[in-house]
Design a protein around this motif. Sequence first.
Motif: not given
Length: 199
Positions: A71-76, A86-88, A101-104
């Motif tokens: 789930q997205e929430g678990d990854v968050h 910053q975002r993923y 995929r992450i954006e720093e």
Amino acid sequence: RRFTRHLRRRRRQWLIAGGAVLALALFVAIGVLSPLTAVREVRLVGASQVNVEDIQTALSRFEGVPLALVQEGDVHRALEPFPLIQRYSIERIPPHTLVVRIEERDAVIAVEADGGFDLLDPAGVLVATAAERPLGVPLGGSAAANPSTPAFDAAGKVIRDLPQDIRELLASVSATSAQDVTFTLTTGTEVIWGEAVET
């Protein structure tokens, strides 16, 4: 039997349809919930400043979990302790791969602190500390050195939107308000930019 033939045919059709639906449901349940689609590889994309091993450790909790149940929430929650992210986004590649995929965060202003520099992103988040000011991260002066001011916000947005080759020409940035962002170039030339509009 001749008069009930259509009833038997209709019952047979219902049984066939019900069996097909049940078989499909079993197939989906086995494919989604079984170890056949469990995560065996977590692939991290876009990491350069953050500690890759620490993130891999945080994401290792998903190994063995069926791909569809990640789930997205678990990854968050797993990535929350890493302020440099910053975002993923996540991508599921059957049968066993979870791609994150992450954006720093990108440092845009350096502020003098304890004999070194605090490197801040446009939101004022501390990205890193350094003994020397990196190329492309100008030294903040006046209100542009205070992350809680509109001047810092405007200066950060301007620098963020500049091409890297131009950013590398910046030695310092100053502002007393959001409307008077001023740069000093490495050549000593002063550039009165103004506000963070139409960069």
